[in-house]
Design an enzyme around this catalytic site. Structure first.
Site: not given
Ligand SMILES: [Mg+2]
Length: 390
Positions: A316, A336
């Site tokens: 994340h 990400e």
């Molecule tokens: Mg998330």
């Protein structure tokens, strides 16, 4: 070489913000009957910076974004004393000491977030002491460059959403992640609106790019089950955190339906937490947050666990510590990336507090083979926009 000093500061943003909008993103508080600012629990406009200094004056920088004032107290009152006087290269021992000495209250939540900030600083420090980037200490380069996905596309009018999606296509991203704006309280009409959001983004990016969809724990199992069927035609790469983090059974049952891949773990803590997710076959993609999971020391163990079970790791949040972990394991195919943006939910603060994060080119990020530590420094460019708590 011993650790001499631990310094914590909270950077609270007082500059310009993008005003909150309704149906911007579902979240775990949506099921409560209070209305008002339903994004209140989702925004965070403060960040903790933790600096660890050794006797030779080398400083490692760590950070954490969760409840920064409370996390700061936890470090100042408890964890700093456990770390001072230790050799930073005894990372495993330091981690276990922090974990076991605070086990009654620290093994999840604020305690583990505080430990994560310290652990990240220690890895940065080790890299600087030996003159190597952190990923070279974790396993080294496993990819030529890191594929990344553009992660934003919050709920907004459809024409604006289409323009934002187009901007990521134009920048060369092969994968994007969007957010839902409606949940169980909004009935069939909200379901239709969610589908309009997805259709809009899918139409812009075409069939050959990955589309991921984020629920941020704002749905229930029953609602998610109904939405899964409706989402099936859009070829979603993963549905993220459809239910709250504690509903492991819900993740497992949704995944068992075999309609869409289910991802989670952003709000899980430590190797022990991920062992449960993996044992129960609850997720198709693991998304730990290094800022919460127990830092790089815990994250690399979860990488090994994921490798053993062939579950991809896609941490994340964009941010240097995650890029170093992604670079150092084949179990992590992609990172990400939060596009640089005016301050809105709070993720953006990273770019205002630190400098050195790589920017993507054509949807890929690169790390420097020679830059020691994590490769970020505190920036003084926006200092006037922060209230700093020592
Ligand atoms: Mg998330």
């Amino acid at each position: 070489m011993k650790i001499k000093n631990v310094r914590t500061r909270v950077f609270e943003w007082k500059g310009k913000i993008v005003p909150p909008a309704r149906n911007f993103c579902t979240n775990a508080a949506d099921l409560l009957f209070e209305r008002g600012d339903n994004m209140g629990s989702f925004r965070f406009h403060g960040w903790l910076v933790c600096e660890i200094e050794t006797e030779d004056g080398t400083v490692g920088i760590g950070n954490a974004a969760l409840a920064p004032r409370v996390t700061k107290s936890a470090i100042d009152e408890y964890y700093a004393a456990l770390v001072i006087g230790e050799d930073p290269f005894d990372t495993e021992y330091i981690w276990q000491k922090m974990y076991r000495r605070t086990h009654a209250w620290g093994r999840k939540g604020i305690g583990m977030t505080a430990m994560s900030a310290i652990d990240i600083a220690i890895w940065d420090l080790m890299g600087k002491e030996v003159g190597k980037p952190v990923f070279k200490l974790l396993g080294g380069r496993t990819k030529d460059k890191i594929r990344c996905y553009a992660s934003k596309l919050y709920g907004q009018p459809l024409d604006a959403l289409a323009r934002e999606a187009q901007s990521y296509v134009d920048q060369g991203f092969q994968s994007v992640k969007m957010r839902f704006g409606w949940g169980p309280q909004d009935g069939p009409e909200g379901m239709k609106k969610n589908l309009e959001l997805v259709r809009t983004v899918r139409d812009v990016i075409g069939p050959d790019r990955d589309l991921m969809c984020e629920c941020y724990m704002g749905w229930t199992f029953e609602y998610a089950k109904r939405m899964l069927r409706l989402l099936e035609p859009f070829n979603i790469r993963w549905l993220e955190e459809p239910v709250i983090a504690d509903d492991i059974e819900g993740y497992k049952e949704l995944r068992k339906l075999g309609v869409l891949p289910i991802s989670g773990g952003e709000h899980e803590f430590t190797l022990a937490g991920f062992q449960q997710l993996v044992d129960q076959r609850a997720v198709d993609v693991i998304q730990y947050d290094t800022n919460r999971v127990g830092g790089l020391t815990a994250a690399r163990k979860i990488n090994a666990l994921a490798e053993a079970y062939s579950i991809p790791i896609i941490p994340h949040a964009g941010q240097m510590h995650n890029y170093h972990l992604t670079m150092s394991t084949l179990a992590s195919p992609m990172a990400e990336f939060f596009p640089v943006h005016d301050v809105e939910v709070g993720n953006e603060l990273f770019y205002y507090i630190f400098k050195g994060d790589p920017q993507p080119e054509n949807g890929f990020l690169q790390l420097d083979d020679d830059l020691p530590g994590l490769g970020i420094e505190l920036s003084d460019e926006y200092l006037k926009d922060f209230n700093i708590i020592e």
